[in-house]
Design an enzyme around this catalytic site. Structure first.
Site, PDB file in Angstrom:
ATOM      1  N   ASP A   1      23.402  82.221 109.183  1.00  0.00           N
ATOM      2  CA  ASP A   1      22.539  83.378 109.442  1.00  0.00           C
ATOM      3  C   ASP A   1      22.249  83.583 110.921  1.00  0.00           C
ATOM      4  O   ASP A   1      22.193  84.719 111.392  1.00  0.00           O
ATOM      5  CB  ASP A   1      21.253  83.323 108.616  1.00  0.00           C
ATOM      6  CG  ASP A   1      20.460  82.041 108.778  1.00  0.00           C
ATOM      7  OD1 ASP A   1      20.761  81.224 109.677  1.00  0.00           O
ATOM      8  OD2 ASP A   1      19.517  81.834 107.985  1.00  0.00           O
TER       9      ASP A   1
ATOM     10  N   MET B   1      21.184  78.612 106.260  1.00  0.00           N
ATOM     11  CA  MET B   1      21.919  77.442 106.732  1.00  0.00           C
ATOM     12  C   MET B   1      21.459  76.153 106.046  1.00  0.00           C
ATOM     13  O   MET B   1      20.383  76.087 105.471  1.00  0.00           O
ATOM     14  CB  MET B   1      21.742  77.295 108.247  1.00  0.00           C
ATOM     15  CG  MET B   1      22.313  78.441 109.055  1.00  0.00           C
ATOM     16  SD  MET B   1      21.981  78.299 110.830  1.00  0.00           S
ATOM     17  CE  MET B   1      22.999  76.868 111.254  1.00  0.00           C
ATOM     18  N   HIS B   2      22.316  75.133 106.147  1.00  0.00           N
ATOM     19  CA  HIS B   2      21.990  73.722 105.888  1.00  0.00           C
ATOM     20  C   HIS B   2      21.814  73.332 104.425  1.00  0.00           C
ATOM     21  O   HIS B   2      21.790  72.141 104.114  1.00  0.00           O
ATOM     22  CB  HIS B   2      20.713  73.306 106.643  1.00  0.00           C
ATOM     23  CG  HIS B   2      20.666  73.705 108.069  1.00  0.00           C
ATOM     24  ND1 HIS B   2      21.676  73.430 108.965  1.00  0.00           N
ATOM     25  CD2 HIS B   2      19.708  74.371 108.788  1.00  0.00           C
ATOM     26  CE1 HIS B   2      21.347  73.902 110.156  1.00  0.00           C
ATOM     27  NE2 HIS B   2      20.168  74.484 110.074  1.00  0.00           N
TER      28      HIS B   2
END
Length: 502
Positions: free
Chosen positions: A240, A82-83
């Site tokens: 995820d 992520m991110h």
């Protein structure tokens, strides 16, 4: 020969691609490692091309080494770290290495967001503007790399870039979009207010799709590159944590996930967007359309035990050290451990707090310390359960994965501290399983992810809470909850001392 789906698990250190059949059995699995770029402390980056080449190598190995017939691969989907910020120019070419989720350079940008938007930011996004999220990274590039920013036309996240390279289509699914903290969660759209306040063009935000939506098919160029056929359907995929929740069967309101990796995650299925934890817990879109999940993170869950074993039992087997805790008693003979050895995330967002053993007595044995560590990690999770209960959360089943699911003793400790039934998975495969389930559902193999889970997800033995142990742990947890405030100032002073000595 049957038909297959591929689950692409795009992690921070490697990509793993799993091929599953209609029964949910893994017929083949391949992985490929890639490097982390750390130019200075706090900086963590990766080359997006490494994700593409790594994923492709894994797929090629499935076809060549595992003799998977590419014409039988009907579809694929993703779980993505992520991110991470991937910036693209007008031709959709990568402008710079991706800035990852664990990059902490953007503290000034976090402070700017808090100053400009305050509580309204949490109201819109349901999250705090932490350094790990994508928005602070966008602002960092805007303020520190103006030449790059001037060329930037789009941003995506890691799995979205891989999907783009496979299909030629740019998009982002909702579960990852919430993790950018640019999404208005209640409206289900990019926040015009946040973009305007921070001078980020709305045109940079990619189209939004659902996790199970068809994102495209494999392009002729990628088919030639990978060996896949142009008939292979590609679905949106998920962050995820969302994919991991799908793969663990967290698809109903009565279920919570207890995950012990290096860090620990407590994740709860949420039915609607009206729940508001005021940023104490993260709130994200689920892979299930129009559903959500909340989560809290204990920074040093499994890492606490790794640290303890490395320091006090380096030559012993993990299983034996954990098993020795059975020699102790419920409550570790009155010994408490707080797992704050690298700071904490939830429920205390405190980078300076440090861990402690409290109540050390001359009669304590090493096995008491082992049990205190096992219990302390779960007490930290219990803090997050308390937040759910205070907000009316009603759930009766905890699915345990990771290190906490490998020991019957630790599973029973969880059941007793949580005062709920705890089950493990017999086929634990993590987010990659969830990614494959998204593809299977998108293809129409199943009517819903819940239906898919009936075939793909299998639970092991159920551990029921022991009423006597529950009462003892309630007393110990009440004491545990006092340790943070009692040691906060001491931790700060000791940390200042250590920094001065360096």
């Amino acid at each position: 020969m049957g038909k297959y789906v591929l689950g692409v698990d795009l992690g921070t250190s490697a990509v793993k691609v799993s091929a599953l059949d209609h029964s949910g059995q893994i017929v083949a699995q391949e992985s490929f490692d890639y490097d982390l770029i750390q130019k200075q402390p706090g900086y963590n980056e990766q080359n997006p091309e490494d994700w593409v080449s790594g994923t492709t190598v894994a797929i090629v190995r499935l076809i060549l080494n595992d003799h998977l017939d590419a014409s039988n691969i009907e579809g694929l989907s993703y779980s993505g770290q992520m991110h991470g910020l991937v910036l693209l120019d007008e031709n959709k070419k990568v402008l710079r290495p991706a800035i990852l989720w664990n990059d902490t350079r953007s503290t000034p940008q976090r402070e700017e967001i808090e100053a400009k938007l305050g509580d309204e930011f949490v109201h819109i996004t349901r999250n705090q503007p932490l350094e790990g999220f994508t928005l602070t990274k966008l602002l960092w590039v805007k303020q520190n790399e103006p030449d790059i920013w001037a060329k930037a036309k789009y941003f995506v996240l890691p799995k979205d870039y891989v999907r783009y390279r496979m299909t030629g289509n740019l998009a982002m699914d909702y579960s990852d979009a919430t993790g950018t903290v640019l999404l208005d969660v209640a409206k289900g759209e990019w926040s015009q207010k946040i973009c305007a306040a921070l001078d980020i063009p709305m045109s940079m935000c990619p189209p939004l799709i659902k996790s199970i939506d068809l994102a495209g098919t494999v392009t002729p160029a990628y088919a030639e590159f990978s060996g896949l056929t142009t008939d292979t359907k590609v679905f949106g995929g998920a962050a995820d944590n969302a994919a991991g929740a799908v793969g663990a069967g967290i698809l109903h309101p009565n279920m919570v996930l207890s995950s012990i990796g290096t860090s620990g995650v407590v994740l709860k299925y949420e039915d609607n967007a009206d729940v508001n934890y005021h940023g104490v817990l993260q709130f994200e879109d689920h892979a299930i359309p129009d559903k959500f999940y909340s989560m809290g993170v204990t920074l040093a869950a499994g890492y606490s035990f790794t640290w303890f074993k490395k320091t006090f039992a380096p030559a012993e087997d993990f299983t034996d050290v954990v098993a020795s805790a059975a020699k102790s008693t419920v409550g570790a003979n009155g010994l408490l451990y707080t797992p704050y050895i690298v700071g904490e995330r939830a429920p205390y967002a405190d980078a300076d707090i440090r861990g402690s053993f409290t109540g050390v007595d001359g009669t304590h044995q090493r096995y008491d310390f082992v049990r205190a560590v096992l219990e302390g990690i779960i007490f930290s999770f219990r803090d997050l359960f308390d937040i759910y209960e205070e907000n009316g959360g009603d759930f009766d089943t905890v699915v345990s994965i990771g290190g906490g699911a490998k020991s019957p003793l630790w599973l029973q400790i969880q059941a007793d501290i949580f005062n709920r039934k705890v089950v493990s998975l017999t086929n634990e495969q993590g987010p990659g399983m969830g990614a494959a389930m998204i593809a299977a559902t998108g293809l129409g193999w199943f009517d819903s992810l819940q239906d898919c889970a009936e075939t793909f997800v299998h639970f092991g033995k159920a551990y029921e809470p022991n009423p006597d142990n529950v009462k003892k742990y309630e007393k110990m947890h009440a004491i545990y909850k006092q340790v943070y405030q009692q040691t906060k100032t001491i931790s700060e002073q000791l940390l200042d001392y250590r920094r001065a000595e360096l």
